[in-house]
Design a protein around this motif. Structure first.
Motif, mmCIF file in Angstrom:
data_model
loop_
_atom_site.group_PDB
_atom_site.id
_atom_site.type_symbol
_atom_site.label_atom_id
_atom_site.label_comp_id
_atom_site.label_asym_id
_atom_site.label_seq_id
_atom_site.Cartn_x
_atom_site.Cartn_y
_atom_site.Cartn_z
ATOM 1 N N PRO A 1 -0.962 12.980 3.957
ATOM 2 C CA PRO A 1 -0.513 12.836 5.532
ATOM 3 C C PRO A 1 -1.286 12.130 5.870
ATOM 4 O O PRO A 1 -2.463 12.744 6.416
ATOM 5 N N GLY A 2 -0.707 10.639 6.670
ATOM 6 C CA GLY A 2 -1.699 10.099 6.996
ATOM 7 C C GLY A 2 -2.769 8.935 6.546
ATOM 8 O O GLY A 2 -3.208 8.014 7.290
ATOM 9 N N LYS A 3 -2.089 8.948 5.104
ATOM 10 C CA LYS A 3 -3.216 8.189 3.988
ATOM 11 C C LYS A 3 -2.098 7.742 3.023
ATOM 12 O O LYS A 3 -1.346 7.431 3.111
ATOM 13 N N THR A 4 -3.664 6.725 3.184
ATOM 14 C CA THR A 4 -2.766 5.271 1.908
ATOM 15 C C THR A 4 -2.393 6.179 0.277
ATOM 16 O O THR A 4 -2.780 7.088 0.180
ATOM 17 N N ARG A 5 -1.820 5.646 -0.576
ATOM 18 C CA ARG A 5 -1.427 6.336 -1.818
ATOM 19 C C ARG A 5 -2.872 5.794 -2.587
ATOM 20 O O ARG A 5 -3.342 4.832 -2.507
ATOM 21 N N GLU A 6 -3.036 6.898 -3.159
ATOM 22 C CA GLU A 6 -4.155 6.897 -4.540
ATOM 23 C C GLU A 6 -4.641 6.721 -5.472
ATOM 24 O O GLU A 6 -3.547 7.978 -5.951
ATOM 25 N N PHE A 7 -4.587 6.583 -6.597
ATOM 26 C CA PHE A 7 -5.366 6.956 -7.811
ATOM 27 C C PHE A 7 -5.452 8.389 -8.160
ATOM 28 O O PHE A 7 -6.326 8.499 -7.665
#
Length: 125
Positions: free
Chosen positions: A40-46
């Motif tokens: 939540p509230g963060k960018t998509r990460e690998f």
């Protein structure tokens, strides 16, 4: 190509969970399949990726040693075994597939062509 994730849910801190992703459609030209996550509230990460031909695997530093990506090619399925889960692992986990060589690197979402709808993993204390 369609991707369908399953296996998400609520799990306690320190416990394990395995999530799955089944690919259907024109999967014969798969180059790699991987997992990303978005809190939540963060960018998509690998999170992790699996190269279809040579079976090489790569992981984000944050999950290395705790998570394992694997595949069952006969079932066009990849798995993410998550051990020693932490509260910061809470996120929607997305399966992704690339049908071509990476132009950037395996960590970049833009290098993946197909995405699933995601499965929510909530790690609670």
């Amino acid at each position: 190509v369609q991707l369908a994730e399953s296996g998400g849910g609520v799990v306690q801190v320190g416990y394990s969970r395995r999530i799955s992703c089944v690919a259907s459609g024109r999967t014969f030209a798969t180059y790699a399949m991987g997992w990303f996550r978005q809190a939540p509230g963060k960018t998509r990460e690998f999170v992790a990726t699996f190269y279809w031909n040579n079976h090489n695997t790569y992981y984000a530093d944050s999950v290395k040693g705790r998570f394992t990506i694997s595949s069952d090619k006969a079932k066009n399925t990849i798995y993410l075994q998550m051990n020693s889960l932490k509260s910061e692992d809470t996120a929607i986990y997305y399966c992704a597939r690339s049908g071509r060589s990476f132009t950037g690197n395996y960590r970049s979402p833009s290098d993946y062509d197909d995405w699933g709808q995601g499965t929510l993993v909530t790690v609670s204390s």
